[in-house]
Design an enzyme around this catalytic site. Structure first.
Site, short mmCIF file in Angstrom:
data_model
loop_
_atom_site.label_atom_id
_atom_site.label_comp_id
_atom_site.label_asym_id
_atom_site.label_seq_id
_atom_site.Cartn_x
_atom_site.Cartn_y
_atom_site.Cartn_z
N GLU A 65 -3.97 -42.67 14.83
CA GLU A 65 -3.08 -41.64 14.29
C GLU A 65 -3.82 -40.87 13.21
O GLU A 65 -4.81 -41.36 12.67
CB GLU A 65 -1.86 -42.29 13.61
CG GLU A 65 -1.00 -43.06 14.53
CD GLU A 65 0.08 -43.84 13.78
OE1 GLU A 65 0.34 -43.53 12.59
OE2 GLU A 65 0.64 -44.75 14.39
N LYS A 122 -4.28 -39.64 9.47
CA LYS A 122 -3.88 -40.14 8.16
C LYS A 122 -3.47 -38.92 7.34
O LYS A 122 -4.31 -38.11 6.95
CB LYS A 122 -5.03 -40.88 7.50
CG LYS A 122 -4.64 -41.51 6.18
CD LYS A 122 -5.74 -42.43 5.70
CE LYS A 122 -5.36 -43.22 4.48
NZ LYS A 122 -4.76 -42.47 3.40
N ASP A 144 -2.24 -36.73 4.26
CA ASP A 144 -2.56 -36.86 2.84
C ASP A 144 -1.44 -36.30 1.98
O ASP A 144 -1.53 -35.21 1.42
CB ASP A 144 -3.88 -36.14 2.55
CG ASP A 144 -4.43 -36.51 1.19
OD1 ASP A 144 -3.93 -37.47 0.60
OD2 ASP A 144 -5.36 -35.83 0.73
N TYR A 204 5.69 -42.44 10.57
CA TYR A 204 4.69 -43.16 11.36
C TYR A 204 4.91 -44.68 11.44
O TYR A 204 4.01 -45.40 11.85
CB TYR A 204 3.29 -42.87 10.84
CG TYR A 204 3.13 -42.92 9.33
CD1 TYR A 204 3.31 -44.11 8.63
CD2 TYR A 204 2.78 -41.78 8.61
CE1 TYR A 204 3.17 -44.16 7.27
CE2 TYR A 204 2.62 -41.82 7.24
CZ TYR A 204 2.81 -43.01 6.58
OH TYR A 204 2.67 -43.06 5.23
N LYS A 226 -11.81 -42.78 6.56
CA LYS A 226 -11.60 -41.59 5.72
C LYS A 226 -12.70 -40.57 5.96
O LYS A 226 -13.89 -40.91 5.99
CB LYS A 226 -11.58 -41.98 4.24
CG LYS A 226 -10.47 -42.99 3.93
CD LYS A 226 -9.37 -42.50 3.04
CE LYS A 226 -9.69 -42.19 1.66
NZ LYS A 226 -8.73 -42.29 0.64
N CYS A 285 -16.43 -13.05 -28.04
CA CYS A 285 -15.76 -12.72 -26.78
C CYS A 285 -16.69 -11.84 -25.94
O CYS A 285 -17.16 -10.81 -26.42
CB CYS A 285 -14.45 -12.00 -27.05
SG CYS A 285 -13.67 -11.41 -25.54
N CYS A 320 -14.95 -8.20 -25.79
CA CYS A 320 -14.68 -7.31 -26.92
C CYS A 320 -15.46 -7.69 -28.18
O CYS A 320 -15.36 -7.01 -29.19
CB CYS A 320 -13.18 -7.26 -27.23
SG CYS A 320 -12.56 -8.79 -27.93
N CYS A 342 -10.07 -15.87 -27.16
CA CYS A 342 -10.33 -14.64 -27.93
C CYS A 342 -9.02 -14.26 -28.62
O CYS A 342 -8.02 -14.03 -27.96
CB CYS A 342 -10.78 -13.52 -27.00
SG CYS A 342 -10.73 -11.91 -27.82
N CYS A 394 -8.36 -6.59 -26.76
CA CYS A 394 -9.35 -7.08 -25.81
C CYS A 394 -8.94 -6.64 -24.40
O CYS A 394 -7.86 -7.00 -23.93
CB CYS A 394 -9.42 -8.60 -25.94
SG CYS A 394 -10.57 -9.38 -24.82
S1 IVH Z 1 0.66 -46.82 8.10
C1 IVH Z 1 1.35 -51.03 6.44
N1 IVH Z 1 0.07 -44.48 9.10
O1 IVH Z 1 -1.91 -43.87 3.83
C2 IVH Z 1 0.77 -49.74 6.88
N2 IVH Z 1 -0.08 -44.77 6.75
O2 IVH Z 1 -3.80 -45.46 2.22
C3 IVH Z 1 1.56 -48.61 6.42
N3 IVH Z 1 -0.70 -42.73 5.54
O3 IVH Z 1 0.41 -45.73 1.98
C4 IVH Z 1 0.91 -47.32 6.48
N4 IVH Z 1 -0.87 -41.44 7.30
O4 IVH Z 1 1.01 -43.29 2.58
C5 IVH Z 1 0.17 -45.22 7.98
N5 IVH Z 1 -0.38 -42.44 10.12
C6 IVH Z 1 -0.28 -43.18 9.01
C7 IVH Z 1 -0.53 -42.65 7.74
C8 IVH Z 1 -0.43 -43.49 6.62
C9 IVH Z 1 -0.95 -41.50 5.98
C10 IVH Z 1 -0.75 -43.14 4.11
C11 IVH Z 1 0.39 -43.99 3.65
C12 IVH Z 1 -0.25 -45.23 3.10
C13 IVH Z 1 -1.62 -44.74 2.80
C14 IVH Z 1 -2.61 -45.87 2.76
#
Ligand code: IVH
Length: 680
Positions: free
Chosen positions: A115, A117, A119, A227, A314, A414, A417, A432, A438
């Protein structure tokens, strides 16, 4: 002390120092929303700490940052609720080899769900009988803040699931995000209002979710992806099936989920999304791998902080090394002088970058940055790229080093000026002080005054302001109202038509209400919302003018610094002259009769002097609406129950702790119906 422990001593010290540093970084990241370390630095330090703790098991400490997730608790105004299942974080790695290893070590034939991740910040949604009853932030992993009023403003989160085939209760976890477009617009707005910018969409989403004003939350446009589904008697034997079910029930589940059968499929997924993610509307910072089969998940189990059945890969942050050619200085509308790095142009997340902020003098000094250095430039989530570090100087030839200026020094005058700069105690910025003379300050104040959220004067853009300023027609905001059609039309590039447009815009601005006029004046630190609050408390410029700093501090959101700025503004005779001219031009320098009457009719004193606690969930109004009602009736909304509490406005599912305390202290509880009847 024996020889071995003497050798070990520095590493033990390092371990202690790392714990402290990471604890501090967690606080700044989760509570203050002001990260001090990049994610990568944070993760590297965390890995180092883990290694040291493994080396010195006698130094185990359950309070170590390796043993618990960072906490975002600490904001007032939200009820803290214990999670049914702790909210864990994920083990992570920046190395594709490590990810490959992780997959290879799983028992043969195990399916892996890949999946994105996301942010943002994690959220836990509780549904009971199909109804959303709680929405908790991660908090410290054990308990979180209930931000349901804010969560309900997110269109992709259903309030109710109208189905009969759902379990009595279940929980969905996911990520709340502010899409890139919304984030950029929000920061642009904040820049115009000189409010601090959010460093990235994650911080913006987090700051937004912790606001006390759901209307503002709704306006900012959060979204969410879910998720993870948890609970008893849930359908499906795999994580993937559960997410499909959740999608059928109406939850927003990403389409980018894939069940992978082997390590090659996993690595192909990572390679694909490494580039493709740049086309997504929201920020992602990696890929999450999860064991698909729930029974297998159970077998693998958990560490104190993370599940063993999942890991995150990451993506490396987008940054580049480039040559710092020169440092120049930019003067803003309030006179703040910002050092700007002029760079050898580099490609960064799809755009060419040649200027980046160097923040302030302290930053430059702390990294010992000088022209001629190679510096790291990063865009992250920000609109304005920033310098984040300096490469080691390779050339050890002393003459080459001498070619660099020996020591960095910030200009004393500045750059625009020539006025000597001042540095306010406790602030990092040089400023300034020549506000009225200015050029960028003069033009910046006029630009702010005419901007959309202030007086909204069409036809008077940055270039026109510059032109009229150079022609000597505009020196301050009051001059706008003395502009004549023939003066404008006489300018090259501006004809009759522009003149007509501009004058119509200027005329229309005379109807702009007092709160916005106050904001338009550009008093330092008085943003749009603060101006509104002040305009309600001081309903005209005449009353505001005489307010003391102490009196101003009584207004919500006004602290001593803002109060001081307001008092100082009215002490300056030049400002008083400008205000006088604005008044004569016909601007709204007070609340109108209409505003006053709607305002007054809402006020009652029915709850004067009463301290009221709100607890639980409500069906007739939101929590924030109740808070507003309490305040509009002269009462005070307080967070915790004490002897002084007048009564508790109690909804469904009131927190057990509060209930117990209320019972022990004999504090009265009132239902929402009773409350509404009382203030009717
Ligand atoms: S699963 C027990 N799935 O990443 C596992 N987390 O660094 C629960 N996050 O706290 C998390 N996308 O806030 C999961 N597809 C995804 C995610 C995800 C982002 C975040 C989540 C978690 C953090 C961990």
């Amino acid at each position: 002390m024996d020889l071995f422990s003497q050798i070990e001593e520095p590493e033990r010290e390092e371990l202690k120092a790392l714990r402290k540093e990471l604890e501090d970084a967690n606080y700044k990241y989760y509570v203050l929303n002001m990260p001090t370390l990049s994610d990568r630095e944070f993760d590297e330090k965390m890995h180092r700490l883990q290694a040291l703790e493994a080396q010195f098991p006698d130094m185990f400490d359950p309070k170590s940052p390796t043993q618990h997730v960072g906490s975002d608790l600490g904001k007032k105004g939200f009820e803290q609720v214990r999670h049914k299942y702790p909210m864990l974080s994920l083990a992570n790695s920046y190395s594709r080899e490590e990810i490959e290893d992780w997959v290879r070590k799983l028992p043969a034939g195990v399916e892996i769900v890949c999946e994105l991740k996301f942010d943002g910040l994690s959220i836990s949604l509780w549904y009971e009988h199909g109804q959303l009853v709680r929405a908790l932030t991660r908090g410290d992993g054990q308990q979180g803040d209930d931000v349901i009023a804010n969560i309900k403003t997110i269109p992709s989160i259903p309030w109710r699931i109208e189905r009969t085939d759902i379990p009595e209760s279940f929980e969905l976890r996911g990520e709340v995000l502010l899409p890139w477009k919304r984030f950029e617009a929000l920061n642009k707005e904040r820049e115009e209002q000189e409010e601090p910018l959010f460093a990235n969409p994650r911080n913006a989403a987090s700051g937004t979710l912790k606001l006390q004003d759901p209307k503002e939350v709704a306006r900012r446009g959060l979204t969410a992806y879910l998720y993870y589904m948890l609970g008893d008697n849930l359908p499906g034997k795999t994580h993937y099936e559960r997410l499909q079910t959740a999608r059928e029930w109406g939850f927003h589940i990403s389409d980018a989920i894939k069940v992978c059968k082997n390590v090659d499929e996993v690595m192909a997924y990572i390679a694909y999304w490494d580039t493709e993610r740049k086309n997504l509307p929201v920020a992602t910072d990696g890929i999450v791998l999860k064991v698909n089969n729930l029974a297998q998940q159970e077998e693998l189990g958990y560490t104190a902080k993370t599940p063993r059945w999942a890991i995150a890969y990451k993506f490396p942050a987008e940054k580049q090394l480039t040559l710092l050619k020169e440092i120049t200085y930019q003067v803003g509308r309030t006179g703040v002088v910002t050092p700007v790095a002029n760079l050898e142009p580099v490609q960064l997340s799809g755009t060419m970058v040649q200027r980046a902020t160097l923040h302030n003098e302290d930053f430059i000094r702390s990294l010992d940055i000088r022209p001629g250095d190679r510096v790291w430039v990063e865009k992250g989530g920000e609109i304005i790229p920033k310098i984040t570090g300096r490469a080691e100087r390779e050339n050890s030839d002393p003459c080459a080093t001498l070619a660099l200026p020996l020591r960095y020094s910030f200009p004393t005058l500045c750059p625009e000026c020539g006025t000597p700069l001042v540095r306010v105690e406790g602030e990092a910025a040089w400023r300034c002080p020549n506000e009225a003379g200015c050029p960028p300050q003069i033009k910046g104040k006029i630009e702010h005054f005419v901007s959309r959220k202030a007086m909204n004067i069409d036809g008077l853009g940055e270039e026109t302001i510059d032109l009229l300023y150079r022609q000597g027609l505009l020196h301050n905001i009051a001059d706008i109202y003395d502009l004549k059609a023939e003066d404008i039309a006489a300018q090259e590039r501006l004809g009759e038509k522009s003149a007509q447009n501009m004058l119509a815009g200027i005329e229309a601005s005379k109807q702009v209400p007092w709160a916005r006029v106050l904001f338009a004046l550009g008093i330092r630190m008085v943003g749009e919302t603060t101006a509104k609050k002040i305009a309600r408390a001081y309903t005209s410029v005449d009353t505001l003018q005489w307010a003391t700093a102490e009196q101003l501090c009584a207004v919500e959101d006004v602290g001593p610094l803002i109060a001081e700025n307001i008092v100082r503004y009215f002490e300056d005779i030049r400002n008083l002259e400008i205000l006088d001219r604005l008044r004569q031009a016909g601007l709204q320098m007070a609340l109108s009769e209409e505003e006053l009457s709607t305002f007054d009719s809402r006020l009652s004193t029915k709850l004067q002097g009463q301290s009221i606690v709100i607890s639980g969930t409500f069906s007739r109004h939101s929590r924030d609406e109740y808070k507003a009602m309490i305040e509009a009736n002269g009462g005070k909304n307080v967070g915790s129950v004490s002897k002084k509490t007048s009564f508790i406005l109690a909804g469904e599912n009131m927190g057990p702790e509060k209930r117990k305390k209320a019972e022990t202290l004999g504090v009265k509880m009132m239902s929402e119906e009773e409350f509404l009847e009382m203030i009717k």
